[in-house]
Enzyme design. Structure first.
Site, PDB file in Angstrom:
ATOM      1  N   ARG A   1      43.145 -22.203  -4.082  1.00  0.00           N
ATOM      2  CA  ARG A   1      43.524 -23.612  -4.169  1.00  0.00           C
ATOM      3  C   ARG A   1      43.842 -24.162  -2.793  1.00  0.00           C
ATOM      4  O   ARG A   1      44.304 -23.443  -1.910  1.00  0.00           O
ATOM      5  CB  ARG A   1      44.790 -23.773  -5.034  1.00  0.00           C
TER       6      ARG A   1
ATOM      7  N   LYS B   1      57.032 -12.297 -15.273  1.00  0.00           N
ATOM      8  CA  LYS B   1      58.324 -12.813 -14.812  1.00  0.00           C
ATOM      9  C   LYS B   1      59.511 -12.325 -15.640  1.00  0.00           C
ATOM     10  O   LYS B   1      60.658 -12.641 -15.329  1.00  0.00           O
ATOM     11  CB  LYS B   1      58.300 -14.354 -14.781  1.00  0.00           C
TER      12      LYS B   1
ATOM     13  N   ARG C   1      48.435 -21.180 -16.950  1.00  0.00           N
ATOM     14  CA  ARG C   1      47.295 -20.530 -17.633  1.00  0.00           C
ATOM     15  C   ARG C   1      47.367 -20.675 -19.158  1.00  0.00           C
ATOM     16  O   ARG C   1      47.260 -19.692 -19.910  1.00  0.00           O
ATOM     17  CB  ARG C   1      47.244 -19.055 -17.235  1.00  0.00           C
TER      18      ARG C   1
ATOM     19  N   VAL D   1      61.372 -18.201  -5.080  1.00  0.00           N
ATOM     20  CA  VAL D   1      62.487 -18.945  -5.680  1.00  0.00           C
ATOM     21  C   VAL D   1      63.817 -18.321  -5.242  1.00  0.00           C
ATOM     22  O   VAL D   1      64.773 -19.028  -4.927  1.00  0.00           O
ATOM     23  CB  VAL D   1      62.345 -18.972  -7.225  1.00  0.00           C
TER      24      VAL D   1
ATOM     25  N   ASP E   1      29.879  20.249  20.822  1.00  0.00           N
ATOM     26  CA  ASP E   1      30.605  20.809  19.676  1.00  0.00           C
ATOM     27  C   ASP E   1      29.653  20.710  18.475  1.00  0.00           C
ATOM     28  O   ASP E   1      28.649  19.982  18.527  1.00  0.00           O
ATOM     29  CB  ASP E   1      31.888  19.981  19.464  1.00  0.00           C
TER      30      ASP E   1
HETATM   31  C1  GDG Z   1      52.836 -15.842  -5.875  1.00  0.00           C
HETATM   32  C2  GDG Z   1      53.410 -14.456  -6.184  1.00  0.00           C
HETATM   33  C3  GDG Z   1      54.863 -14.667  -4.171  1.00  0.00           C
HETATM   34  C4  GDG Z   1      58.193 -23.568  -9.134  1.00  0.00           C
HETATM   35  N1  GDG Z   1      58.436 -24.478 -10.099  1.00  0.00           N
HETATM   36  C5  GDG Z   1      58.393 -25.679  -9.523  1.00  0.00           C
HETATM   37  C6  GDG Z   1      58.122 -25.517  -8.184  1.00  0.00           C
HETATM   38  N2  GDG Z   1      58.002 -24.199  -7.958  1.00  0.00           N
HETATM   39  C7  GDG Z   1      57.744 -23.585  -6.643  1.00  0.00           C
HETATM   40  C8  GDG Z   1      58.936 -22.792  -6.173  1.00  0.00           C
HETATM   41  C9  GDG Z   1      58.292 -21.752  -5.275  1.00  0.00           C
HETATM   42  C10 GDG Z   1      56.931 -21.555  -5.923  1.00  0.00           C
HETATM   43  O1  GDG Z   1      56.690 -22.657  -6.774  1.00  0.00           O
HETATM   44  C11 GDG Z   1      56.858 -20.299  -6.776  1.00  0.00           C
HETATM   45  O2  GDG Z   1      56.706 -19.204  -5.932  1.00  0.00           O
HETATM   46  P1  GDG Z   1      57.028 -17.720  -6.393  1.00  0.00           P
HETATM   47  O3  GDG Z   1      57.031 -16.866  -5.212  1.00  0.00           O
HETATM   48  O4  GDG Z   1      58.330 -17.677  -7.088  1.00  0.00           O
HETATM   49  O5  GDG Z   1      55.921 -17.301  -7.484  1.00  0.00           O
HETATM   50  P2  GDG Z   1      54.284 -17.432  -7.710  1.00  0.00           P
HETATM   51  O6  GDG Z   1      53.876 -18.831  -7.960  1.00  0.00           O
HETATM   52  O7  GDG Z   1      53.977 -16.478  -8.824  1.00  0.00           O
HETATM   53  O8  GDG Z   1      53.615 -16.944  -6.341  1.00  0.00           O
HETATM   54  C12 GDG Z   1      54.832 -14.364  -5.664  1.00  0.00           C
HETATM   55  C13 GDG Z   1      54.140 -15.963  -3.862  1.00  0.00           C
HETATM   56  O9  GDG Z   1      52.826 -15.975  -4.409  1.00  0.00           O
HETATM   57  C14 GDG Z   1      54.031 -16.192  -2.362  1.00  0.00           C
HETATM   58  O10 GDG Z   1      53.406 -15.146  -1.724  1.00  0.00           O
HETATM   59  O11 GDG Z   1      56.213 -14.794  -3.785  1.00  0.00           O
HETATM   60  O12 GDG Z   1      55.353 -13.076  -5.909  1.00  0.00           O
HETATM   61  O13 GDG Z   1      53.381 -14.198  -7.590  1.00  0.00           O
HETATM   62  O14 GDG Z   1      58.113 -22.258  -3.991  1.00  0.00           O
HETATM   63  O15 GDG Z   1      59.809 -23.644  -5.516  1.00  0.00           O
HETATM   64  N3  GDG Z   1      58.042 -26.542  -7.321  1.00  0.00           N
HETATM   65  C15 GDG Z   1      58.235 -27.783  -7.824  1.00  0.00           C
HETATM   66  N4  GDG Z   1      58.461 -27.999  -9.131  1.00  0.00           N
HETATM   67  C16 GDG Z   1      58.554 -26.995 -10.012  1.00  0.00           C
HETATM   68  O16 GDG Z   1      58.778 -27.224 -11.199  1.00  0.00           O
HETATM   69  N5  GDG Z   1      58.174 -28.818  -6.995  1.00  0.00           N
END
Ligand code: GDG
Length: 733
Positions: free
Chosen positions: A10, A286, A319, A385, A506
């Site tokens: 994306r 999760k 998804r 998060v 060798d």
């Molecule tokens: C993958 C890996 C790894 C969530 N809800 C809302 C919102 N968010 C933002 C959070 C955070 C991001 O989305 C989620 O990031 P995570 O790291 O928690 O999880 P994944 O999306 O599964 O990401 C993960 C990441 O890639 C980076 O390498 O950490 O392990 O699975 O930034 O703030 N943002 C808004 N509204 C929401 O309702 N604006």
């Protein structure tokens, strides 16, 4: 000036078709938000799917035009491709497998085909836009094949790859029907980054076991280059969260958003009321049902918290077309209903459940208002998060309860760590978090803040790019030693011009490839012809210098017209003459060492012993790659104590440990030979560290060539035995 091209499934912005035309909005998710600022400030181009399927060329143009302003290039895909590549292989095969949900993983040929196709499309789009020597940074599990596709067509590019999800253990990856292709795909990169050391070590172990490459620390040695594997725990835009948190908190209550005022009212309606927060996509990785069960258990065990504490759970739809996600949604709906039904009162809901996403400001309001963040994934690459919550706790009034299965737990050591499947432990951690003293709370929070403030998203991206540049620099320093056409010509013309010439070669790994069983490495016809041709050149002496036993060497080369030095220099045979021993043998020591080696054969399936006049060799090429290396260390340790008072030494070669009479090596044998047979030209080629004796003993004017890119005192290197053969063939002409 070289540029950076970022590629991910994306883009950092997405296009929505609305009644008012195409709209550009920011993409959610860690990768997009994290890298966006780095992308803006650098001269980079970001290639990815824009989130829309244009219905005409005109629409395509419009999307491209909108994205150009954002330094983005769209990669368009048909509905069918998206279904098979994204929903299929990415999210129904790789995602569950890499998060250890093997029971959910589907293995469908049609998904794999689409995945390959899309990876090719990405590689083509990158190639089309990349100038010479540009850097490319490929992201995540949807594009695992892109690095190698780029390498095949554009070896000039500097290729970095970062995986945002866990890399699973070899035992998991081996299930995948296309496991080798996936690992080879990644090995096209110069640098491969992971969030944690565990993921990096799983990857290295899979490379060793699936492909069999040698690894030295974090360097994977391919035939003609090295791949650097390193750890870069992704950070967040710390200052942004800190600033937003200060802003939302400093606003007078009446100026706060409606949502924030609702939270305030909720907290103030009952004295001592507290909020526990969790935020994640509604994904089976999760651990949402486990978390709800832990909260239910907490309410049962600690009834004094009824009406005092609510779990506010923001789950973002994800998804939604996939069956497992629909089942999960049902399970969560039921659990939330049960808990609220069982414990709720007229003015208190134990679980406040949102199934939607929220604007960032509201997210920060939740972060600042919650006394506890309860983040309990069953597996999570990092979990941003957790870091955002810590950054938003500007007054340190919060406690983080974090799953030890999240990558972030490695850095956030002051959080209360839980095993998310342990419901009782999680419930007790909630209690501990709610009852923690102010002092302990802020001490822990401060320590975590200091750490993640320093290693923020900017530092993360800078470090990755710097390491990529360093990796390339090292590779090019190495390339300078590679036998280039110019070096080759110089050696060849010296060879021709010299009156007398001597070539030391060798055998295993230099003229012949390695075999699991050393006795299978019989010289082939082409090799015999090459060596015969070489030794027939006037005034040229060819000497095979090997660790091999003299019986085998005699069988293979005894009748030939070149000199043989066997057993690391213990025996020498001139053409047409018999074997001569360079030092009297003593072999009583073998009675002591042999039983030790036999013990190691018993404990290391696949390993075997070879007996030579001067030495005993333990071969472990056929053993499990990691067990073999471990046993080799143990063996060297055990034997070192046994041989301390004897005239013996231990040599560690490629997948061999050899115990031998000391003072005999390829170096002194060759020096002795040169003493009685002076020469104008010397060429020496060898592949392992026993050949280093040879390189070291030869005069400075000698042309020394190492096979492989490991450190060596040799002047030059060639990549493998095939390159050696073609080098020698050319020299004959
Ligand atoms: C993958 C890996 C790894 C969530 N809800 C809302 C919102 N968010 C933002 C959070 C955070 C991001 O989305 C989620 O990031 P995570 O790291 O928690 O999880 P994944 O999306 O599964 O990401 C993960 C990441 O890639 C980076 O390498 O950490 O392990 O699975 O930034 O703030 N943002 C808004 N509204 C929401 O309702 N604006």
């Amino acid at each position: 000036m070289t540029r950076l091209i970022i590629a991910s499934n994306r883009l950092p912005v997405k296009i929505d078709k609305t009644e008012n035309g195409m709209q550009v909005t920011a993409s959610a998710g860690g990768l997009a938000t994290g890298l966006k600022s780095y992308h803006k400030k650098n001269n980079s181009v970001w290639i990815g799917w824009p989130g829309v399927i244009p219905e005409s060329k005109k629409e395509e143009k419009e999307v491209s035009g909108l994205l150009e302003k954002e330094q983005c290039l769209p990669l368009f895909m048909s509905e069918e491709l998206i279904t098979n590549y994204y929903d299929g292989f990415s999210n129904a095969t790789l995602w569950p497998l890499f998060h250890y949900f093997t029971e959910f993983a589907e293995f469908k040929e049609k998904h794999w085909k689409a995945y390959k196709k899309v990876n090719e499309l990405f590689a083509e789009a990158i190639i089309e836009n990349a100038h010479e020597n540009d850097s490319v940074w490929v992201h995540d599990y949807q594009l695992l094949l892109v690095p190698n596709l780029l390498r095949q067509k554009r070896p000039d590019l500097k290729i970095g790859f970062f995986l945002h999800i866990p890399f699973p253990s070899y035992e998991i990856i081996r299930i995948l029907p296309w496991r080798e292709e996936i690992v080879e795909g990644l090995l096209g990169a110069d640098l491969i980054g992971f969030h944690t050391y565990d993921y990096a070590r799983h990857f290295i172990s899979s490379v060793k076991r699936l492909i069999g490459h040698e690894v030295e620390f974090n360097q994977i040695k391919l035939e003609n280059r090295q791949v650097n594997v390193d750890v870069f725990p992704m950070g967040i835009d710390y200052k942004k969260f800190e600033k937003l948190a200060l802003e939302v908190q400093s606003k007078p209550i009446q100026e706060r958003s409606k949502e924030h005022q609702d939270i305030d009212r909720f907290l103030m309606s009952t004295p001592g009321r507290k909020l526990i927060l969790s935020i994640d996509r509604l994904d089976y990785t999760k651990g949402i049902p486990h978390r709800l069960k832990a909260f239910r258990y907490f309410l049962k065990k600690y009834p004094e918290y009824k009406e005092k504490v609510s779990l506010i759970m923001l789950t973002v739809p994800s998804r939604t077309d996939v069956e497992q996600y629909q089942n999960l949604k049902n399970e969560v709906d039921i659990l939330v209903g049960n808990i609220n039904g069982e414990f709720g009162t007229l003015n208190w809901n134990p679980v406040i459940y949102f199934y939607r996403s929220m604007p960032l400001d509201n997210l920060v309001e939740l972060y600042t208002s919650a006394e506890v963040a309860l983040l309990t994934p069953l597996r999570d690459g990092m979990n941003l998060v957790a870091k955002e919550y810590v950054a938003s706790k500007v007054h340190q009034k919060g406690v983080l309860v974090l799953s030890e299965m999240a990558g972030a737990s490695k850095e956030l050591g002051e959080a209360l760590a839980v095993n998310p499947t342990n419901i009782r432990q999680t419930a007790d951690a909630i209690y501990q978090a709610l009852t923690m003293s102010d002092e302990d709370r802020s001490k822990g929070m401060r320590a975590m803040q200091k750490r993640i403030k320093r290693y923020d998203i900017h530092k993360w991206a800078d470090e990755f790019m710097e390491t990529l540049a360093e990796t390339i620099e090292k590779q090019s320093a190495n390339h300078a030693r590679k036998v280039s056409p110019a070096i080759k010509n110089k050696i060849f013309s010296n060879f021709k011009a010299s009156k007398t010439k001597t070539i030391f070669l060798d055998y295993d790994g230099t003229l012949q490839r390695f075999y699991d069983n050393p006795q299978s490495a019989v010289p082939d016809k082409a090799l015999h012809e090459l060596l015969d041709k070489l030794s027939s050149i006037e005034n040229n002496r060819v000497i095979l210098v090997s660790g091999r036993d003299r019986e085998t060497f005699d069988r293979w080369f005894g009748a030939r017209s070149y000199t043989l030095i066997a057993e690391h220099g213990a025996w020498i045979k001139e053409p047409g003459k018999g074997w001569k021993q360079r030092k009297p043998v003593h072999s009583e020591w073998k009675e002591i060492i042999l039983p030790v080696l036999e013990l190691y054969v018993d404990r290391t399936p696949g390993s075997l012993i070879e007996e030579k006049t001067y030495s005993l060799v333990w071969h472990y090429r056929k053993a499990d790659i990691e067990l073999g290396a471990l046993r080799a260390l143990e063996l060297v340790h055990d034997i070192s104590t046994l041989i301390s008072n004897q005239d013996l030494e231990i040599m560690e070669g490629k997948k061999v440990v050899e115990v031998k009479v000391s003072g005999i090596n390829k170096g002194n044998a060759s020096a002795e030979f040169l003493h009685t047979n002076p020469t104008d030209f010397i060429l020496a080629i060898g592949d392992d560290w026993t050949d280093e004796y040879l390189f070291r003993e030869l005069p400075e004017s000698a042309n020394t060539i190492k096979v492989g890119t490991e450190n060596s005192v040799a002047k030059y290197y060639l990549n493998n035995y095939l390159e050696v053969r073609s080098f020698l063939n050319e020299m004959c002409h």
